[in-house]
Write an enzyme that holds these catalytic residues in place. Structure first.
Site, PDB file in Angstrom:
ATOM      1  N   ASP A  33      -0.314  -0.961   3.810  1.00 38.55           N
ATOM      2  CA  ASP A  33       0.152  -2.146   3.089  1.00 38.55           C
ATOM      3  C   ASP A  33      -1.077  -2.815   2.480  1.00 38.55           C
ATOM      4  O   ASP A  33      -2.075  -3.040   3.172  1.00 38.55           O
ATOM      5  CB  ASP A  33       0.853  -3.093   4.067  1.00 38.55           C
ATOM      6  CG  ASP A  33       1.661  -4.174   3.354  1.00 38.55           C
ATOM      7  OD1 ASP A  33       1.074  -4.879   2.506  1.00 38.55           O
ATOM      8  OD2 ASP A  33       2.847  -4.317   3.640  1.00 38.55           O
ATOM      9  N   GLN A  96      13.331  -9.165   1.988  1.00 42.16           N
ATOM     10  CA  GLN A  96      12.772  -7.977   1.325  1.00 42.16           C
ATOM     11  C   GLN A  96      12.199  -8.363  -0.041  1.00 42.16           C
ATOM     12  O   GLN A  96      12.815  -9.141  -0.778  1.00 42.16           O
ATOM     13  CB  GLN A  96      13.877  -6.918   1.142  1.00 42.16           C
ATOM     14  CG  GLN A  96      13.371  -5.593   0.615  1.00 42.16           C
ATOM     15  CD  GLN A  96      14.469  -4.513   0.582  1.00 42.16           C
ATOM     16  OE1 GLN A  96      15.642  -4.798   0.842  1.00 42.16           O
ATOM     17  NE2 GLN A  96      14.090  -3.293   0.253  1.00 42.16           N
ATOM     18  N   HIS A 102      11.747   0.625   3.322  1.00 41.86           N
ATOM     19  CA  HIS A 102      10.493   0.862   4.046  1.00 41.86           C
ATOM     20  C   HIS A 102      10.521   0.227   5.425  1.00 41.86           C
ATOM     21  O   HIS A 102      11.184  -0.788   5.633  1.00 41.86           O
ATOM     22  CB  HIS A 102       9.288   0.327   3.270  1.00 41.86           C
ATOM     23  CG  HIS A 102       9.425  -1.113   2.854  1.00 41.86           C
ATOM     24  ND1 HIS A 102      10.148  -1.479   1.743  1.00 41.86           N
ATOM     25  CD2 HIS A 102       8.949  -2.256   3.395  1.00 41.86           C
ATOM     26  CE1 HIS A 102      10.103  -2.805   1.624  1.00 41.86           C
ATOM     27  NE2 HIS A 102       9.387  -3.297   2.617  1.00 41.86           N
ATOM     28  N   PHE A 103       9.793   0.848   6.343  1.00 45.01           N
ATOM     29  CA  PHE A 103       9.534   0.275   7.660  1.00 45.01           C
ATOM     30  C   PHE A 103       8.100  -0.239   7.657  1.00 45.01           C
ATOM     31  O   PHE A 103       7.201   0.449   7.177  1.00 45.01           O
ATOM     32  CB  PHE A 103       9.652   1.334   8.761  1.00 45.01           C
ATOM     33  CG  PHE A 103      11.064   1.688   9.110  1.00 45.01           C
ATOM     34  CD1 PHE A 103      11.751   1.000  10.095  1.00 45.01           C
ATOM     35  CD2 PHE A 103      11.716   2.724   8.466  1.00 45.01           C
ATOM     36  CE1 PHE A 103      13.054   1.320  10.420  1.00 45.01           C
ATOM     37  CE2 PHE A 103      13.022   3.052   8.784  1.00 45.01           C
ATOM     38  CZ  PHE A 103      13.698   2.352   9.767  1.00 45.01           C
ATOM     39  N   HIS A 104       7.910  -1.443   8.214  1.00 42.61           N
ATOM     40  CA  HIS A 104       6.560  -1.962   8.448  1.00 42.61           C
ATOM     41  C   HIS A 104       6.191  -1.610   9.890  1.00 42.61           C
ATOM     42  O   HIS A 104       7.013  -1.764  10.785  1.00 42.61           O
ATOM     43  CB  HIS A 104       6.542  -3.499   8.394  1.00 42.61           C
ATOM     44  CG  HIS A 104       6.883  -4.097   7.080  1.00 42.61           C
ATOM     45  ND1 HIS A 104       5.936  -4.578   6.227  1.00 42.61           N
ATOM     46  CD2 HIS A 104       8.073  -4.331   6.476  1.00 42.61           C
ATOM     47  CE1 HIS A 104       6.519  -5.102   5.160  1.00 42.61           C
ATOM     48  NE2 HIS A 104       7.826  -4.960   5.282  1.00 42.61           N
TER      49      HIS A 104
HETATM   50  P1  5GP Z   1       9.098  -6.366   2.157  1.00 43.57           P
HETATM   51  O1  5GP Z   1       8.963  -7.829   1.933  1.00 43.57           O
HETATM   52  O2  5GP Z   1       9.863  -5.742   1.023  1.00 43.57           O
HETATM   53  O3  5GP Z   1       9.666  -6.007   3.499  1.00 43.57           O
HETATM   54  O4  5GP Z   1       7.641  -5.768   2.164  1.00 43.57           O
HETATM   55  C1  5GP Z   1       6.979  -5.274   1.058  1.00 43.57           C
HETATM   56  C2  5GP Z   1       5.559  -4.994   1.487  1.00 43.57           C
HETATM   57  O5  5GP Z   1       4.942  -4.262   0.452  1.00 43.57           O
HETATM   58  C3  5GP Z   1       4.713  -6.245   1.714  1.00 43.57           C
HETATM   59  O6  5GP Z   1       4.205  -6.253   3.035  1.00 43.57           O
HETATM   60  C4  5GP Z   1       3.613  -6.135   0.672  1.00 43.57           C
HETATM   61  O7  5GP Z   1       2.374  -6.581   1.160  1.00 43.57           O
HETATM   62  C5  5GP Z   1       3.602  -4.665   0.342  1.00 43.57           C
HETATM   63  N1  5GP Z   1       3.184  -4.354  -1.025  1.00 43.57           N
HETATM   64  C6  5GP Z   1       3.520  -5.017  -2.157  1.00 43.57           C
HETATM   65  N2  5GP Z   1       2.980  -4.415  -3.235  1.00 43.57           N
HETATM   66  C7  5GP Z   1       2.301  -3.337  -2.770  1.00 43.57           C
HETATM   67  C8  5GP Z   1       1.531  -2.319  -3.410  1.00 43.57           C
HETATM   68  O8  5GP Z   1       1.338  -2.286  -4.624  1.00 43.57           O
HETATM   69  N3  5GP Z   1       0.990  -1.349  -2.598  1.00 43.57           N
HETATM   70  C9  5GP Z   1       1.148  -1.358  -1.240  1.00 43.57           C
HETATM   71  N4  5GP Z   1       0.570  -0.376  -0.565  1.00 43.57           N
HETATM   72  N5  5GP Z   1       1.859  -2.325  -0.620  1.00 43.57           N
HETATM   73  C10 5GP Z   1       2.432  -3.289  -1.362  1.00 43.57           C
END
Ligand code: 5GP
Length: 140
Positions: A33, A96, A102-104
């Protein structure tokens, strides 16, 4: 919600955007991330276009969960946290922000400082270094 082909993870899967890879097989990709909440924060995604878990076909479930477990185990080995948080958000209302499933995987320990979700971009060299340690610790 319709799947947006221009979301950043779709671009990563098409090699149109860079990522720092941690693990890859025919069904799954895992990478750092860029705005980690803790060192080693890793994202695991299926190589299938879906915004959410609910619409993931059966054949991706096992590889996705297996990779998530194996990377969580590697993160435990590398950082020795007391806990590991695995998060998966479905829909804007659930928090989201990138609309490819995706899984964190985020290490958790008392006293470890956590950064805000999606706020500060980490230095690439630091991310490369964390990814290297995790890659070496993964047991398939
Ligand atoms: P969500 O909020 O959808 O669960 O998490 C999205 C995650 O993607 C966030 O933790 C954010 O930091 C990460 N993220 C956003 N843009 C990018 C990117 O361009 N590359 C990577 N590797 N991670 C990203």
């Amino acid at each position: 919600m319709n799947y947006d082909q221009e979301n950043i993870f779709a671009k990563i899967l098409r090699n149109e955007a860079n990522c720092i890879k941690v693990y890859e097989d025919s069904k799954v990709l895992a990478f750092m991330d860029v705005m980690p909440q803790a060192p080693g924060h890793t994202l695991v995604i299926p190589k299938f276009e879906t915004t959410d878990l609910i619409n993931l076909p059966d054949e991706y479930l096992d590889p996705l969960l297996k990779a998530t477990r194996n990377i969580a185990a590697a993160i435990k080995k590398v950082y020795s946290p007391t806990g590991v948080m695995i998060l998966q958000l479905n829909g804007e209302e659930a928090g989201q922000t990138v609309f490819h499933l995706h899984f964190h995987i985020i290490q958790r320990s008392e006293g470890l400082n956590y950064r805000f979700h999606s706020r500060d971009i980490e230095d690439t060299e630091i991310l490369e270094n964390e990814a290297k340690k995790i890659r070496q610790a993964i047991v398939i």
